[in-house]
Design a protein around this motif. Structure first.
Motif, PDB file in Angstrom:
ATOM      1  N   ASP A 237      35.748  38.987  35.860  1.00  0.00           N
ATOM      2  CA  ASP A 237      34.714  39.729  36.583  1.00  0.00           C
ATOM      3  C   ASP A 237      35.352  40.883  37.360  1.00  0.00           C
ATOM      4  OD1 ASP A 237      31.765  39.662  37.630  1.00  0.00           O
ATOM      5  OD2 ASP A 237      33.019  40.003  39.402  1.00  0.00           O
ATOM      6  N   TYR A 238      36.565  40.681  37.801  1.00  0.00           N
ATOM      7  CA  TYR A 238      37.309  41.739  38.478  1.00  0.00           C
ATOM      8  C   TYR A 238      38.235  42.493  37.531  1.00  0.00           C
ATOM      9  CZ  TYR A 238      35.873  39.721  42.953  1.00  0.00           C
ATOM     10  OH  TYR A 238      35.132  39.275  44.023  1.00  0.00           O
ATOM     11  N   ALA A 243      31.963  47.089  29.604  1.00  0.00           N
ATOM     12  CA  ALA A 243      31.644  47.181  28.175  1.00  0.00           C
ATOM     13  C   ALA A 243      32.331  46.079  27.386  1.00  0.00           C
ATOM     14  CB  ALA A 243      32.055  48.545  27.640  1.00  0.00           C
ATOM     15  N   THR A 244      33.492  45.642  27.888  1.00  0.00           N
ATOM     16  CA  THR A 244      34.245  44.614  27.180  1.00  0.00           C
ATOM     17  C   THR A 244      33.646  43.238  27.378  1.00  0.00           C
ATOM     18  OG1 THR A 244      36.262  45.899  27.426  1.00  0.00           O
ATOM     19  CG2 THR A 244      36.526  43.563  26.957  1.00  0.00           C
ATOM     20  N   MET A 245      33.255  42.928  28.612  1.00  0.00           N
ATOM     21  CA  MET A 245      32.800  41.564  28.894  1.00  0.00           C
ATOM     22  C   MET A 245      31.288  41.421  28.854  1.00  0.00           C
ATOM     23  SD  MET A 245      33.647  41.239  32.954  1.00  0.00           S
ATOM     24  CE  MET A 245      33.002  42.410  34.152  1.00  0.00           C
ATOM     25  N   GLY A 246      30.562  42.501  28.623  1.00  0.00           N
ATOM     26  CA  GLY A 246      29.128  42.388  28.424  1.00  0.00           C
ATOM     27  C   GLY A 246      28.317  42.275  29.692  1.00  0.00           C
ATOM     28  N   LYS A 247      28.941  42.485  30.836  1.00  0.00           N
ATOM     29  CA  LYS A 247      28.203  42.543  32.094  1.00  0.00           C
ATOM     30  C   LYS A 247      28.914  43.534  32.994  1.00  0.00           C
ATOM     31  CE  LYS A 247      30.577  38.720  34.458  1.00  0.00           C
ATOM     32  NZ  LYS A 247      30.386  37.499  35.263  1.00  0.00           N
ATOM     33  N   ASN A 248      28.334  43.830  34.133  1.00  0.00           N
ATOM     34  CA  ASN A 248      28.917  44.824  35.014  1.00  0.00           C
ATOM     35  C   ASN A 248      30.151  44.272  35.724  1.00  0.00           C
ATOM     36  OD1 ASN A 248      26.881  46.856  34.601  1.00  0.00           O
ATOM     37  ND2 ASN A 248      25.502  45.585  35.815  1.00  0.00           N
ATOM     38  N   LEU A 260      37.432  31.818  42.874  1.00  0.00           N
ATOM     39  CA  LEU A 260      38.814  31.480  43.190  1.00  0.00           C
ATOM     40  C   LEU A 260      39.690  32.689  43.537  1.00  0.00           C
ATOM     41  CD1 LEU A 260      40.771  29.150  43.573  1.00  0.00           C
ATOM     42  CD2 LEU A 260      41.373  29.348  41.152  1.00  0.00           C
ATOM     43  N   PRO A 261      39.597  33.826  42.841  1.00  0.00           N
ATOM     44  CA  PRO A 261      40.439  34.960  43.241  1.00  0.00           C
ATOM     45  C   PRO A 261      40.268  35.342  44.708  1.00  0.00           C
ATOM     46  CG  PRO A 261      39.487  35.367  41.084  1.00  0.00           C
ATOM     47  CD  PRO A 261      38.823  34.122  41.611  1.00  0.00           C
ATOM     48  N   ILE A 342      41.192  31.467  27.036  1.00  0.00           N
ATOM     49  CA  ILE A 342      42.128  31.979  28.038  1.00  0.00           C
ATOM     50  C   ILE A 342      42.555  33.409  27.734  1.00  0.00           C
ATOM     51  CG2 ILE A 342      44.422  31.649  29.055  1.00  0.00           C
ATOM     52  CD1 ILE A 342      43.919  28.602  28.655  1.00  0.00           C
ATOM     53  N   ASP A 343      42.724  33.712  26.447  1.00  0.00           N
ATOM     54  CA  ASP A 343      43.185  35.048  26.060  1.00  0.00           C
ATOM     55  C   ASP A 343      42.141  36.144  26.334  1.00  0.00           C
ATOM     56  OD1 ASP A 343      45.533  33.939  25.240  1.00  0.00           O
ATOM     57  OD2 ASP A 343      45.102  34.038  23.094  1.00  0.00           O
ATOM     58  N   ARG A 344      40.907  35.755  26.654  1.00  0.00           N
ATOM     59  CA  ARG A 344      39.890  36.759  26.995  1.00  0.00           C
ATOM     60  C   ARG A 344      40.318  37.586  28.195  1.00  0.00           C
ATOM     61  NH1 ARG A 344      35.025  34.401  28.855  1.00  0.00           N
ATOM     62  NH2 ARG A 344      36.330  32.736  29.665  1.00  0.00           N
ATOM     63  N   ALA A 345      41.255  37.060  28.995  1.00  0.00           N
ATOM     64  CA  ALA A 345      41.695  37.789  30.193  1.00  0.00           C
ATOM     65  C   ALA A 345      42.639  38.935  29.867  1.00  0.00           C
ATOM     66  CB  ALA A 345      42.390  36.828  31.158  1.00  0.00           C
TER      67      ALA A 345
END
Length: 346
Positions: A237-238, A243-248, A260-261, A342-345
């Motif tokens: 989210d941060y 555009a990559t994750m499909g939300k703002n 958690l961050p 996990i690799d989505r990060a």
């Protein structure tokens, strides 16, 4: 270590040796392809209604490009244990309907404007239709559960539905609360995300009439995978482009969600940084430059990397849960999908 990408106000997380996540999800899709075709047919059939707005609104989200990870896990679990029946088709559909219903409700609660890269249903049709169509999908899911002819399956999935709601309410109670502990945060994400992952896998062991060791291993795999999945979601989210994750990007920050961050950054920060978090997250008084400042602080204290490290821990436990099963194509795909999550990060 995270590095600040100042022009776009996002953090780039780089890692070495990350697997090709597209290949991992494609393997899972390949393993479940024939069963998934039957699930897609069932989805289309069961979302129909003489009230035209219902399939129109539901279809907007269902057809919006989601990977259908949860129902694929149901189907892959069946392949893993050699289940040869058909009841997992309806159960996979029920899992997808529960997930879709919660997304519709979540977008209303969060006042979201973007989901999977598309305008949210609540922004197009309004809050009331989105909530009611979500309720319709829950009802369809319960019809499918009953069709499994298993009281235990009905109990597992109905309990998952109620726990998901409890998790969302619990998240509301922790919103803007900087005293939220890591333990409470884990309780929230287990309830709102991991419980459905766990149920999606567990129910196949039940309808296949496998022993408790098998059922427990499937549940543990799904639960730990779900925790890892949500930890990564909260990091990206941060850390990722909208555009990559499909939300703002930065939605959690703007909404004052304590993930958690931020929990780690608040704990590790100095007095000035804690005052910043109190203003932006507790009082939700934010200015245009605050997201960049938040990213600077998260980067300074390595809290995105720490969040991903915790996701790897739960991912390893998910993999360990599969150790009791014989090697086959489904097991290989389910192991790889942990890395995908996990690799989505990266």
């Amino acid at each position: 270590m995270a590095t600040l990408n100042q022009p776009s106000n996002v953090v780039s997380l780089r890692g070495n040796g990350a697997k090709n996540s597209d290949t991992a999800i494609e393997r899972l899709q390949s393993v479940t392809a024939s069963d998934m075709a039957a699930v897609n047919e069932t989805i289309l059939d069961r979302m129909q209604s003489p009230v035209s707005l219902i399939p129109e609104l539901a279809g907007h989200l269902i057809s919006s490009g989601g990977k259908r990870l949860r129902p694929m896990l149901t189907l892959a679990s069946g392949k893993l244990i050699g289940y040869e029946g058909t009841r997992h088709i309806g159960l996979a559909t029920a899992v997808e309907f529960i997930h879709t219903a919660t997304l519709l409700h979540d977008d209303v609660v969060d006042e979201s404007t973007l989901r999977r890269g598309k305008t949210t249903a609540n922004l197009i049709w309004g809050n009331q239709p989105s909530v009611l169509v979500g309720d319709f999908l829950f009802s369809r899911a319960f019809e499918l559960m009953v069709g499994s002819d298993s009281l235990r399956v009905l109990k597992i999935l109905s309990n998952a539905s109620s726990v998901i709601t409890e998790g969302e309410v619990l998240q509301l109670t922790t919103a803007n609360d900087l005293s939220t502990s890591e333990e409470k945060y884990l309780e929230v994400i287990t309830a709102k995300t991991a419980v459905l992952f766990a149920a999606a896998c567990e129910v196949v062991g039940v309808v296949a009439d496998r022993d408790e060791a098998v059922i427990g291993a499937l549940e543990a795999y799904g639960r730990n995978l779900g925790i890892a999945f949500q930890l990564i979601d909260d990091a990206i989210d941060y850390a990722s482009q909208g555009a990559t994750m499909g939300k703002n990007a930065g939605d959690d920050f703007r909404e004052g969600k304590i993930t958690l961050p931020v929990i780690l950054a608040y704990r590790r920060g100095d007095d000035d940084e804690r005052e910043f978090w109190k203003r932006t997250m507790q009082a939700v008084r934010q200015t245009d430059g605050d997201l960049k400042t938040a990213l600077d602080i998260l980067t300074k204290h390595d809290t995105l990397s720490a969040t991903i490290d915790r996701a790897r821990h739960y991912g390893a436990m998910a993999k360990d849960a599969l150790a009791i099963f014989k090697d086959n194509e489904a097991k290989s795909a389910m192991l790889d999908v942990v890395d995908f999550c996990i690799d989505r990060a990266y």
